[in-house]
Write a protein that holds these residues in place. Structure first.
Motif, short mmCIF file in Angstrom:
data_model
loop_
_atom_site.label_atom_id
_atom_site.label_comp_id
_atom_site.label_asym_id
_atom_site.label_seq_id
_atom_site.Cartn_x
_atom_site.Cartn_y
_atom_site.Cartn_z
N CYS A 141 19.68 12.36 -77.81
CA CYS A 141 18.50 12.04 -77.01
C CYS A 141 17.81 13.34 -76.60
CB CYS A 141 18.90 11.24 -75.77
SG CYS A 141 17.52 10.93 -74.65
N THR A 146 22.41 12.65 -74.83
CA THR A 146 23.44 11.70 -75.24
C THR A 146 23.48 11.59 -76.76
OG1 THR A 146 23.13 10.41 -73.23
CG2 THR A 146 24.19 9.28 -75.06
N ASN A 147 24.68 11.57 -77.33
CA ASN A 147 24.83 11.37 -78.77
C ASN A 147 24.52 9.90 -79.06
OD1 ASN A 147 25.65 11.04 -81.42
ND2 ASN A 147 27.49 12.27 -81.19
N LEU A 148 23.42 9.63 -79.73
CA LEU A 148 22.95 8.27 -79.97
C LEU A 148 23.78 7.52 -81.00
CD1 LEU A 148 19.10 8.96 -79.86
CD2 LEU A 148 20.57 8.03 -78.04
N ASN A 149 24.66 8.21 -81.72
CA ASN A 149 25.59 7.54 -82.64
C ASN A 149 26.71 6.85 -81.86
OD1 ASN A 149 24.32 8.46 -85.04
ND2 ASN A 149 25.30 10.43 -84.77
N LYS A 150 27.05 7.37 -80.69
CA LYS A 150 28.17 6.85 -79.91
C LYS A 150 27.72 5.89 -78.81
CE LYS A 150 31.03 10.89 -80.71
NZ LYS A 150 31.73 12.03 -80.10
N SER A 151 26.58 6.14 -78.21
CA SER A 151 26.09 5.26 -77.14
C SER A 151 24.57 5.34 -77.06
CB SER A 151 26.71 5.65 -75.79
OG SER A 151 26.31 6.95 -75.44
N THR A 152 24.02 4.47 -76.26
CA THR A 152 22.57 4.47 -76.06
C THR A 152 22.27 4.95 -74.65
OG1 THR A 152 22.60 2.18 -75.34
CG2 THR A 152 22.18 2.57 -77.69
N CYS A 153 21.03 5.32 -74.43
CA CYS A 153 20.62 5.76 -73.10
C CYS A 153 19.36 5.00 -72.71
CB CYS A 153 20.39 7.27 -73.06
SG CYS A 153 19.06 7.83 -74.13
N ASN A 154 18.95 5.10 -71.46
CA ASN A 154 17.78 4.39 -70.95
C ASN A 154 16.59 5.31 -70.76
OD1 ASN A 154 19.17 1.95 -70.86
ND2 ASN A 154 20.05 2.44 -68.86
#
Length: 177
Positions: A141, A146-154
Motif C-alpha cells: 500500500c 501493508t503487504n497487499l498479498n497478505k492482507s488488505t487495508c482501508n
C-alpha cells in the motif's frame, strides 16, 4: 578460487580440468544486496588455443536471493550458467595502448584466473532488472505500507485526475466554511 594459468600457457593445445568450489557470496548489485549460493563442486575446463589465449568452459548452478520489486519480500531465483569463453591472458600494461578490451581486467591478473569474479561477471549478465515473487503480486500500500498479498487495508487508494487539480485547489480553498 584462483587458478594459475602458467602451466596451461606453456604447451600449445594443453587442456586442464579443475574441480572448483565457490563459497556463498554477498554482493551489491544495482543498490540491492544479493545473497548467492552456488552448487558445489563444479568442473572448469581450461584449454590453450593460441599464444596468451585460453578457452574456459564450465557449467554452474546458482541460487540468488533477491527482493521482490513490488512487495519487498525475499525471492530465491535459480540460474544455470553455461559458460564457454575465450580469454586473453596478458599483462595490464598491454591494456594501456587501448588495443585490447578492458573486459577481462577484473578476473585476470598476472596469469591468474579469479574464478569467483568470472562467475559473478557471467551471473550479472543473466540477472533481470526487477524480480517479482509471483506474476500477480499486488505490492504494498502506498499509504500505510501493508503487504497487499497478505492482507488488505482501508486506505484511500483513489488517484485524482491531474487535469482536475485546478478545480480541486478551488474546492480546498472554500472548504474552510
Amino acid at each position: 578460487m584462483l587458478i594459475n594459468l602458467y602451466e596451461i600457457l606453456s604447451v600449445q593445445g594443453k587442456e586442464l580440468t579443475v574441480k572448483a568450489e565457490l563459497e556463498k557470496a554477498q554482493v551489491a548489485f544495482r543498490g540491492e544486496t544479493l545473497d548467492i549460493t552456488y552448487q558445489n563442486p563444479f568442473f572448469i575446463t581450461l584449454q590453450r588455443v593460441e599464444k596468451d589465449t585460453v578457452c574456459v568452459e564450465f557449467q554452474v548452478a546458482a541460487s540468488v536471493k533477491r527482493v521482490c520489486s513490488r512487495c519487498l519480500e525475499d525471492v530465491v531465483c535459480d540460474y544455470t550458467l553455461d559458460v564457454k569463453r575465450t580469454i586473453n591472458v596478458v599483462k595490464k600494461e598491454a591494456y594501456a595502448d587501448n588495443t585490447l578490451e578492458y573486459d577481462e581486467i577484473g578476473y585476470i591478473e598476472d596469469c591468474t584466473l579469479d574464478v569467483d569474479m568470472l562467475v559473478l561477471d557471467e551471473l550479472y549478465t543473466v540477472l533481470p532488472m526487477n524480480v517479482l515473487c509471483k506474476d500477480d503480486c499486488k505490492g504494498i500500500c502506498k499509504v500505510c505500507g501493508t503487504n497487499l498479498n497478505k492482507s488488505t487495508c482501508n486506505c484511500d487508494q483513489t488517484v485524482p485526475d491531474p487535469r482536475m487539480a485546478v478545480f480541486s485547489d478551488i474546492f480546498n480553498q472554500f472548504k474552510e466554511v
